[in-house]
Design an enzyme around this catalytic site. Structure first.
Site, PDB file in Angstrom:
ATOM      1  N   HIS A  16      -8.487   7.264   3.807  1.00 58.03           N
ATOM      2  CA  HIS A  16      -7.878   8.567   3.544  1.00 58.03           C
ATOM      3  C   HIS A  16      -8.886   9.493   2.883  1.00 58.03           C
ATOM      4  O   HIS A  16      -9.856   9.044   2.284  1.00 58.03           O
ATOM      5  CB  HIS A  16      -6.660   8.410   2.632  1.00 58.03           C
ATOM      6  N   HIS A  51      -4.124   0.409   8.077  1.00 58.57           N
ATOM      7  CA  HIS A  51      -4.637   0.148   6.729  1.00 58.57           C
ATOM      8  C   HIS A  51      -6.102  -0.281   6.764  1.00 58.57           C
ATOM      9  O   HIS A  51      -6.818  -0.161   5.764  1.00 58.57           O
ATOM     10  CB  HIS A  51      -3.774  -0.955   6.089  1.00 58.57           C
ATOM     11  N   CYS A 109       0.845  -1.209   0.000  1.00 57.67           N
ATOM     12  CA  CYS A 109       0.000   0.000   0.000  1.00 57.67           C
ATOM     13  C   CYS A 109       0.875   1.252   0.000  1.00 57.67           C
ATOM     14  O   CYS A 109       1.741   1.403   0.857  1.00 57.67           O
ATOM     15  CB  CYS A 109      -0.901  -0.014   1.236  1.00 57.67           C
ATOM     16  N   ASN A 162     -13.498  10.138  -0.805  1.00 57.03           N
ATOM     17  CA  ASN A 162     -14.162   9.145  -1.644  1.00 57.03           C
ATOM     18  C   ASN A 162     -13.942   7.803  -0.975  1.00 57.03           C
ATOM     19  O   ASN A 162     -12.814   7.344  -0.859  1.00 57.03           O
ATOM     20  CB  ASN A 162     -13.557   9.106  -3.057  1.00 57.03           C
ATOM     21  N   GLN A 171      -9.101  13.629   0.861  1.00 60.65           N
ATOM     22  CA  GLN A 171      -8.316  14.525   0.029  1.00 60.65           C
ATOM     23  C   GLN A 171      -8.667  15.970   0.347  1.00 60.65           C
ATOM     24  O   GLN A 171      -9.714  16.259   0.915  1.00 60.65           O
ATOM     25  CB  GLN A 171      -8.596  14.270  -1.446  1.00 60.65           C
ATOM     26  N   CYS A 212       0.502   3.310   3.469  1.00 63.57           N
ATOM     27  CA  CYS A 212       0.923   2.810   4.780  1.00 63.57           C
ATOM     28  C   CYS A 212       2.258   3.437   5.207  1.00 63.57           C
ATOM     29  O   CYS A 212       3.086   3.797   4.364  1.00 63.57           O
ATOM     30  CB  CYS A 212       1.043   1.279   4.747  1.00 63.57           C
ATOM     31  N   SER A 245      -9.221   4.314  -5.104  1.00 63.54           N
ATOM     32  CA  SER A 245      -8.339   3.280  -5.641  1.00 63.54           C
ATOM     33  C   SER A 245      -7.491   2.617  -4.567  1.00 63.54           C
ATOM     34  O   SER A 245      -6.731   1.709  -4.847  1.00 63.54           O
ATOM     35  CB  SER A 245      -7.457   3.874  -6.739  1.00 63.54           C
ATOM     36  N   HIS A 262      -6.887   1.964   2.021  1.00 63.85           N
ATOM     37  CA  HIS A 262      -6.337   2.600   3.227  1.00 63.85           C
ATOM     38  C   HIS A 262      -7.135   3.878   3.495  1.00 63.85           C
ATOM     39  O   HIS A 262      -7.134   4.788   2.669  1.00 63.85           O
ATOM     40  CB  HIS A 262      -4.856   2.931   3.021  1.00 63.85           C
TER      41      HIS A 262
HETATM   42  O1  LIG Z   1      -7.481  11.296  -6.985  1.00 59.63           O
HETATM   43  P1  LIG Z   1      -8.163   9.977  -6.961  1.00 59.63           P
HETATM   44  O2  LIG Z   1      -8.676   9.587  -5.610  1.00 59.63           O
HETATM   45  O3  LIG Z   1      -7.343   8.911  -7.586  1.00 59.63           O
HETATM   46  O4  LIG Z   1      -9.436  10.172  -7.922  1.00 59.63           O
HETATM   47  C1  LIG Z   1     -10.772  10.092  -7.547  1.00 59.63           C
HETATM   48  O5  LIG Z   1     -11.189  11.308  -6.953  1.00 59.63           O
HETATM   49  C2  LIG Z   1     -11.123  12.475  -7.763  1.00 59.63           C
HETATM   50  C3  LIG Z   1     -11.702  13.634  -6.991  1.00 59.63           C
HETATM   51  O6  LIG Z   1     -13.042  13.413  -6.611  1.00 59.63           O
HETATM   52  C4  LIG Z   1     -11.838  12.264  -9.101  1.00 59.63           C
HETATM   53  O7  LIG Z   1     -11.550  13.344  -9.952  1.00 59.63           O
HETATM   54  C5  LIG Z   1     -11.417  10.959  -9.788  1.00 59.63           C
HETATM   55  O8  LIG Z   1     -12.203  10.736 -10.941  1.00 59.63           O
HETATM   56  C6  LIG Z   1     -11.562   9.804  -8.808  1.00 59.63           C
HETATM   57  O9  LIG Z   1     -11.125   8.609  -9.405  1.00 59.63           O
END
Ligand SMILES: O=P(O)(O)O[C@H]1O[C@H](CO)[C@@H](O)[C@H](O)[C@H]1O
Ligand SMILES: O=P(O)(O)O[C@H]1O[C@H](CO)[C@@H](O)[C@H](O)[C@H]1O
Lengths: 351, 351
Positions: free
Chosen positions: B169, B116, B52, B156, B171, B55, B164, B167
């Protein structure tokens, strides 16, 4: 400090149809993908599927039999989002926060043809012209109903777009109000027309034809292009060159030209990733409120989710839901890639 | 003709935060589902995953080593949607249709903890308070950068939301402009405040507490509710009772109360379908343009896609993209279902 390069630098673009911005991150397509992959069905569909509730002669959920239809076939959606019941309602104007209104409407399903396996790009131009005739008839018939002020024709294609039956079909949701997105477009078209006495899209198409870089297909009557402000990676719009406010204003020649560009565009889409390309598409045209709408200009949107391959889509999530739509490839690049695709369907090409 | 029954009849509801309508079809949840099912991972995650890139101690895509961090950990996104470069730009006002502007910004990733396998509902309240402190620090630090006028904190969660890496997290995307959705909310909050000298959400929360039916959780300082105008089936919003414009205005008591309600709400979410519940969540709060924003009122949105089970989501497609958001269950029903969920996480319950 460097000079702005629209092909390289993160920027925002403005969509004058709905008055919203989109964030464009040209460099971002390069990031590696470790997230969810879509499953795609590579299964060859039969021409007729006895278990399909859309195939001719079969039984639907409500027990009704489909006729042995031979071209397109329309029926009322058995699980409609709106109902035709007239509802008595007195608006409570005291409610600042709890504003609600009953909505009357009709939902229909449009089977494109009896063939369970024949998607738009694989149909012949004549078959597509029959669908266009069906859309015209539905727009007229539904629009003539007194309480129907808007007719939304659309298609959800592919399971990734929530489509639950592969038998090629679209839907029509007709209702008393202008839906939110249409109202935004309506307001933009109206204020542009009031000011310029031409439709916004009439002028936009000319500007795009001059710029060239976002044009995918052009014929005598229609243009398929990636809008300057597209949000989906391979989003396109088919626009009529003439200021036609609704599908029932097509000349015979325009109907054929529209069928042709529909076939060409969806063929290019399929060829892009050698897959039956998923999208939601839909027609935006004049409201059916009985008024003249010279400001309206017929166009059809295609919103396809795929980004990198047949299995990797663009996720419109976190930032996009809370902040702003964001794209990872420029519209110009997408248009170039679509232009390069053959107009001969990949299934017909000898491998 | 019958009288309008908001619990039974199709209707539209108005969202005063963004001035848009949503179509509500109470009866529609009953339709059978034959469409796409999501795959969910039932795999138990390890506490530490050597592969990961989030991590502690591991190597990221750009070759950098994560420190051996012990609580939350923040780093610059290696594939940011915006860049910090200052760009020279002269607006071309002749362009009606091709309006674009460079956008400066910073993207960061916030690992919630070294673990994780530890999602928000499974963390203890203290651990969540540490995340809140991190959000406060980032909001201040990023907000202090001259060209940063908006700081979007979001998460997300789950592969169905484009995440993706499992873990836990979130943004942060910080940028010079107010993103489209935030600008809409900003305008609504501003005009309400100018007129009433109270924040829109201050009055809305009181109206909801009185109505009761959409409340999911309430404590001394925060309310978690299904907004009257929610579009996602189990959409919620956490709102502060006091008119707090930003996360850095929390008292110590409010921080704890916010951590608690976050844990309770996400626990209920997980318990709903006995799964690690996917969503995009994010905080809307005052811009960081250096001005006072008495009209702003701190709130956090949760947009979860699931509708019927851990594998069947609501598809916001065709009609929703072209027309208007549409929901198949009333907000009142959703709130009732969420209220009924235990606040003890299902993984802790003896089966
Ligand atoms: O940056 P990440 O987590 O890989 O990307 C994810 O979140 C972003 C922000 O919402 C989006 O634009 C991407 O389409 C999504 O896959
Ligand atoms: O009526 P269908 O095709 O089953 O349903 C599909 O299209 C509708 C209209 O876009 C959406 O509301 C549904 O979420 C989607 O699953």
């Amino acid at each position: 400090m460097k000079n702005f390069d629209i092909n390289e630098d993160p920027h925002r673009r403005f969509n004058p149809l709905i008055n919203e911005w989109v964030l464009v991150s040209p460099h971002r397509a390069k990031r590696p993908w470790q997230g969810q992959n879509e499953t795609i069905s590579t299964e060859e569909l039969p021409k007729y599927d006895p278990t399909c509730y859309l195939c001719p002669g079969n039984v639907r959920a409500n027990g009704m039999h489909n006729p042995a239809y031979e071209s397109s076939f329309v029926f009322e959606n058995d699980f409609a989002a709106m109902k035709q019941d007239e509802i008595i309602f007195e608006e409570d104007i005291k409610h600042t926060f709890f504003k609600a209104k009953p909505e009357q409407g009709i939902s229909r399903v449009v089977c494109f043809s009896p063939r369970h396996d024949l998607t738009l790009p694989e149909m012949d131009v004549e078959g597509i012209e029959t669908i266009i005739k069906t859309w015209q008839r539905e727009y007229t018939d539904l629009g003539n109903i007194k309480y129907i002020n808007h007719v939304q024709i659309f298609e959800n294609k592919g399971s990734v777009m929530g489509c639950s039956n592969p038998h090629p079909h679209g839907q029509i949701w007709a209702q008393s109000s202008l839906p939110t997105q249409v109202e935004k477009t309506h307001n933009s078209l109206k204020s542009y027309y009031d000011k310029n006495k031409r439709t916004l899209l009439e002028d936009y198409v000319q500007a795009e034809l001059k710029a060239e870089s976002r044009i995918v297909i052009e014929n005598d009557h229609f243009v398929a292009l990636v809008p300057f402000w597209a949000i989906w990676p391979y989003e396109t719009m088919i626009v009529s060159k003439r200021a036609i406010s609704k599908i029932t204003d097509f000349t015979a020649e325009e109907s054929t030209a529209f069928a042709k560009i529909l076939k060409q565009l969806t063929t290019k889409y399929d060829n892009l990733f050698n897959t039956s390309f998923p999208y939601s598409s839909g027609i935006h045209q004049a409201p059916t409120d009985g008024l003249l709408h010279p400001e309206w200009h017929f166009h059809m949107h295609f919103y396809p989710p795929l980004l990198r391959s047949a299995t990797v889509k663009k996720f419109m999530v976190g930032y996009e839901m809370l902040g702003e739509s964001q794209r990872d490839i420029t519209p110009e690049k997408s248009a170039e890639i679509l232009r390069q695709q053959s107009e001969e369907h990949y299934k017909n090409l000898v491998k």
